[in-house]
Each structure stands twice: as structure tokens, then as C-alpha cells.
Design a protein around this motif. Structure first.
Motif, mmCIF file in Angstrom:
data_model
loop_
_atom_site.group_PDB
_atom_site.id
_atom_site.type_symbol
_atom_site.label_atom_id
_atom_site.label_comp_id
_atom_site.label_asym_id
_atom_site.label_seq_id
_atom_site.Cartn_x
_atom_site.Cartn_y
_atom_site.Cartn_z
ATOM 1 N N LYS A 422 2.875 -11.134 -3.538
ATOM 2 C CA LYS A 422 2.092 -9.903 -3.399
ATOM 3 C C LYS A 422 1.490 -9.475 -4.740
ATOM 4 O O LYS A 422 1.552 -8.311 -5.141
ATOM 5 C CB LYS A 422 2.943 -8.772 -2.813
ATOM 6 C CG LYS A 422 3.339 -9.007 -1.361
ATOM 7 C CD LYS A 422 4.024 -7.811 -0.753
ATOM 8 C CE LYS A 422 4.365 -8.093 0.720
ATOM 9 N NZ LYS A 422 5.057 -6.959 1.357
ATOM 10 N N SER A 446 1.587 -4.920 -4.359
ATOM 11 C CA SER A 446 2.561 -4.572 -3.315
ATOM 12 C C SER A 446 2.326 -3.179 -2.731
ATOM 13 O O SER A 446 2.656 -2.926 -1.572
ATOM 14 C CB SER A 446 3.983 -4.673 -3.871
ATOM 15 O OG SER A 446 4.152 -3.796 -4.978
ATOM 16 N N GLU A 447 1.752 -2.269 -3.530
ATOM 17 C CA GLU A 447 1.510 -0.908 -3.047
ATOM 18 C C GLU A 447 0.050 -0.667 -2.675
ATOM 19 O O GLU A 447 -0.327 0.456 -2.338
ATOM 20 C CB GLU A 447 1.924 0.103 -4.126
ATOM 21 C CG GLU A 447 3.386 0.030 -4.529
ATOM 22 C CD GLU A 447 4.323 0.331 -3.372
ATOM 23 O OE1 GLU A 447 3.988 1.224 -2.560
ATOM 24 O OE2 GLU A 447 5.378 -0.323 -3.271
ATOM 25 N N ASP A 449 -3.625 -1.062 -0.578
ATOM 26 C CA ASP A 449 -3.977 -1.035 0.846
ATOM 27 C C ASP A 449 -5.064 -2.044 1.191
ATOM 28 O O ASP A 449 -5.757 -1.902 2.200
ATOM 29 C CB ASP A 449 -4.412 0.372 1.260
ATOM 30 C CG ASP A 449 -5.582 0.888 0.431
ATOM 31 O OD1 ASP A 449 -6.043 0.153 -0.467
ATOM 32 O OD2 ASP A 449 -6.030 2.025 0.680
ATOM 33 N N VAL A 453 -3.385 -8.015 1.888
ATOM 34 C CA VAL A 453 -1.992 -7.911 1.446
ATOM 35 C C VAL A 453 -1.109 -7.645 2.660
ATOM 36 O O VAL A 453 -1.234 -6.609 3.321
ATOM 37 C CB VAL A 453 -1.810 -6.792 0.404
ATOM 38 C CG1 VAL A 453 -0.337 -6.680 0.000
ATOM 39 C CG2 VAL A 453 -2.676 -7.059 -0.822
ATOM 40 N N LYS A 455 1.990 -6.529 4.693
ATOM 41 C CA LYS A 455 3.040 -5.522 4.497
ATOM 42 C C LYS A 455 4.363 -5.992 5.089
ATOM 43 O O LYS A 455 4.416 -6.793 5.986
ATOM 44 C CB LYS A 455 2.611 -4.193 5.132
ATOM 45 C CG LYS A 455 1.322 -3.630 4.544
ATOM 46 C CD LYS A 455 1.468 -3.342 3.055
ATOM 47 C CE LYS A 455 0.189 -2.734 2.490
ATOM 48 N NZ LYS A 455 0.284 -2.502 1.039
#
Length: 455
Positions: A422, A446-447, A449, A453, A455
Motif C-alpha cells: 500500500k 494506506s490512508e 482514498d 488502493v 482497503k
């Protein structure tokens, strides 16, 4: 008598303030040096041109033209702060001849130091002076859109989330094209450092040739350690770049160009592939044998998807690469070629993403569903920005800018995405104590949007 005394004081003060008395001969020599510098610049010898313009400036510190030409050379050499200082001084000294090209370059220089509103003003003046037809040649509409895009991103409060690799990897020289494997414990990248094979300098840009490097993570040092011997047998005396390597390091794609060296094993930049010998782990490197892929023009920066199988057990891979075979119209473009059952099909331009500008450094995800690339022909922050597309019904969607979280007003290229971690890597022009060079950055996604990516 008093008037004469005052005049002498004023004259002596002006000479002291300028640091020297500028004679008519100094002005003539300065003009001659400016003319010589322009010839060097147009011949592609930018470093020599910059030094010549500096000499012209020393001969006549009040020459606005010397400051202006020096600022352009420094801009192309990525010496942005000094370019801005000389551009600012040229603005003060040049009071008469200010044509559209002048304002174009002043705008470009202000753009690179993030003075966006000033850059936009200069671009607007340049557009008015040049007129619609010539403005198009200078991409002024795109540059104005870039200013608006930067301001929009800043108003949103978008924060850049890149983190540079350590000084064990990054230096004052150029590093780019980072590929992470083995749970982020191994790093492959390309650099133009003095330790390059042959220790040779490219005549065109006065920089060292490219070499491929490998670094391994040292848990004790908590830093990267470069393996200086690993690539000795494979780097040439010319340009060598590793663009793709499989996760187990048994296959890869390289760009090799030795046409500017005495070696001359290639006639131009060509795409090579390698496979690893199972017995001794050595690389067997060979150019891709397809006349529609490797031509007499520049080809390189190839990326390839994982192998897929259809219901009849036919194998298929998609490769995307860069070529300037239509440079008279579109500079550099992206091309795609499929390999079916180990046979290369005809390469075709990616018309969905190519512009009249430059597209470069593509990266396709293993599943072939997302394509990342850099372009200076689309709306962005400035210079090259990173964009992504999604494959929908066998066509690439409209490119989307990754925004200020990844991009800057400088060149941002060589983006690669590693879904298992990620994270992404990107290469960008970075300010290291006022010295701008390409460095490698890691991006924690990783954070984010972004749709690619998971989740």
C-alpha cells in the motif's frame, strides 16, 4: 565648485555600489559573451552557456540581458533559486524590450519557486503579446491552467505525503526509478553518479551516464546499503536503466543506450529484457526483437503486466513503453504491445492518453487494470505530473492527476505502485540545500482514498 564636488561624490558612490566601473569596452565584451552564450545554449551545451552568461554578467553587472539569459540557463539546469534571483534582477534592469518570449520565461522561473500568482500574471502578459497561434506553441493555456490547479489544491489544504529516501540512496546527483521487492528489503534504482561505469560524462547535458544500482536494507543500521559490485557485469558505459523487475527477480526490462559512447552497442535507446540463469543467477540480457517496438528512434521506460491465461491456455502480457518516433508532432508518447504465447504483436500508440507534449515513465499494475504515467501536456501542478487511468471495456479512462499529495510544481516521474505494501515510489526534483536534483521518495498510500488502493 560645490556642484562639481557633489557630482564627483555621486559618481564615485555609484562606482563603489556597483563594485566596478563599467567601461564601453566592458559593455561590448558583455554583448559578445551573451551572443556566444546563446550559440552554446541553442547547441544544447547549457552548462557552458551558463558559465558564459555569468562572465557577461561580471563584465557588465547592469546588463539586464545578461541576467535574463543567465536565468534561462539556470532554469534548464534546475538551479531555480539563482534563476529566480537573476530573473528578478532582469525585471529591474530591462525597461524597453520585453516581448512575449521574455514574459514566458520569467513566468516559468517564478512558477518553479512556487510564486504562482506572479507566474500567472507573466503568462497572461506573454499570451497577449504572442497572440493565439504562437501562444499555443508555448503551451500558455496549459501553463495558466496549471497555476489555477495549484491554487485550487492549496485552497483545499492538500498536504504532500511524500517522504524522501535516506542519504544512503539520495545525493546531490540524480536518482530515480525506484523498485521495491522482498517485503521492502531490496531496492533497485537508477542514478547518474560519479561512480558510473567508465566514469564518463554525457556531452549533451554534462552529467554522468546512467547506471543501475541495488541496495539492501540493513536492520542493524536501519538504513540502505548499496551493493556496488552486483551490477558491474551489466552496466554499460552509456545509459542503463532498470524499468521493471519481477517480484522474484527472475525477469526484467531495461533501457540501454550506448550510442553516445565509444561502445556503440546500440544505435539509439532500446528496450532490453533479461532472464536469470537458474544455475549461476546471472542475467541473460537481450534486446526485444520486434521492429515495431525497437526502432531507430528512442524507445525505453517499459513496464509490463503479469501473465494471464485464457480458456485455451494462451498466455498474454501487456507492455507499455515510451517512444519519440513521432517527435515532430507529439514529442514523446506511450505505446502498447501485447505478447501472446511469447510472440510480440504490433506496437500501437495509446491515443487515449497521449498529448502534443511529453508522456513518460509508465507503470502498469500486475493485473493490467491501472496505468500510471507522467506528462507535461495535461493540466497539473507544473513540469511533469503523475496521472493514472483505469482500463474500462479494453480502453483507458481519461487521465486523472494524483494531486498535490504526490505532485509538485517541479518534475514528478517514475511513479510505481506496490499494492502489497500500500505504498508508491516517485522520483522528483528535490531541493537539497538549494541544489535541485532528482531524488527518490516513498509514499504511504494506506490512508489515501485513491480507487486503486485496496482497503
Amino acid at each position: 565648485m560645490h556642484k562639481l564636488f557633489l557630482i564627483l561624490i555621486v559618481l564615485s558612490t555609484s562606482v563603489i555600489a556597483s563594485g566596478q566601473k563599467i567601461t564601453t569596452m566592458d559593455k561590448l565584451i558583455s554583448k559578445k559573451l551573451i551572443s556566444e552564450g546563446k550559440e552554446l545554449f541553442y547547441a544544447g551545451r547549457t552548462s557552458e552557456a551558463m558559465l558564459t552568461f555569468k562572465r557577461a554578467k561580471l563584465k557588465n553587472p547592469k546588463s539586464g540581458e545578461a541576467h535574463f539569459q543567465l536565468s534561462i540557463a539556470q532554469f534548464y539546469l534546475r538551479d531555480y533559486y539563482n534563476a529566480h534571483e537573476n530573473a528578478r534582477r532582469a525585471e529591474q534592469l530591462i525597461t524597453k524590450r520585453k516581448d512575449g518570449e521574455y514574459y514566458y520565461y520569467i513566468g516559468r522561473i517564478y512558477h518553479t519557486v512556487n510564486l504562482i500568482d506572479s507566474a500567472k500574471l507573466f503568462y497572461s502578459i506573454s499570451k497577449d503579446k504572442l497572440g493565439p497561434r504562437i501562444s499555443k506553441d508555448y503551451d500558455l493555456d496549459i501553463l495558466l491552467q496549471q497555476c489555477d490547479f495549484v491554487n485550487s489544491e492549496m485552497k483545499k489544504g492538500v498536504k504532500n505525503i511524500r517522504e524522501p529516501f535516506s542519504g544512503a540512496v539520495n545525493s546531490k546527483y540524480d536518482e530515480y526509478g525506484a523498485i521495491l521487492i522482498y517485503d521492502q528489503k531490496r531496492l533497485h534504482f537508477t542514478a547518474r553518479q560519479p561512480e558510473s561505469t567508465g566514469n564518463n560524462i554525457n556531452y549533451d547535458d554534462q552529467k554522468f551516464f546512467e547506471d543501475i544500482y541495488r541496495a539492501d536494507w540493513d536492520n542493524k543500521r536501519k538504513d540502505w546499503v548499496i551493493n556496488t559490485e552486483y551490477m558491474e557485469d551489466y552496466n554499460t558505459e552509456g545509459f542503463d536503466a532498470l524499468n521493471f523487475i519481477s517480484r522474484n527477480e527472475d525477469y526484467g526490462l531495461l533501457t540501454i543506450n550506448t550510442s553516445a559512447t565509444i561502445e556503440k552497442s546500440t544505435t539509439s535507446s532500446e528496450i532490453f529484457e533479461f532472464e536469470v540463469d537458474e544455475e549461476d543467477s546471472s542475467w541473460f540480457i537481450d534486446p526485444i526483437k520486434s521492429e515495431s517496438i525497437n526502432t531507430s528512434y528512442f524507445e525505453g521506460a517499459a513496464t509490463i503486466s503479469d501473465t494471464t491465461y485464457d480458456e485455451d491456455e494462451n498466455t498474454k502480457q501487456t507492455m507499455i513503453f515510451v517512444s519519440d518516433r513521432k517527435a515532430e508532432k507529439t514529442l514523446t508518447d506511450l505505446y502498447t504491445a501485447e505478447r501472446i504465447n511469447d510472440q510480440w504483436k504490433e506496437a500501437k500508440p495509446l491515443s487515449e492518453v497521449n498529448t502534443t507534449g511529453r508522456e513518460t515513465t509508465p507503470f502498469i499494475t500486475g493485473d493490467g487494470q491501472y496505468l500510471f504515467f507522467s506528462s507535461d501536456g495535461l493540466n497539473g501542478m507544473g513540469g511533469y505530473d503523475v496521472y493514472y487511468c483505469r482500463l474500462i471495456n479494453n480502453k483507458w479512462s481519461e487521465p486523472i492527476n494524483l494531486g498535490a499529495s504526490v505532485n509538485t510544481v517541479h518534475d514528478d516521474t517514475h511513479f510505481q505502485y506496490f499494492p502489497e505494501y500500500k505504498l508508491g515510489t516517485v522520483s522528483a526534483v528535490n531541493d537539497l540545500n538549494g541544489y535541485f536534483s532528482y531524488d527518490i521518495f516513498k509514499i504511504d498510500l494506506s490512508e489515501s482514498d485513491f480507487p486503486f488502493v485496496l482497503k
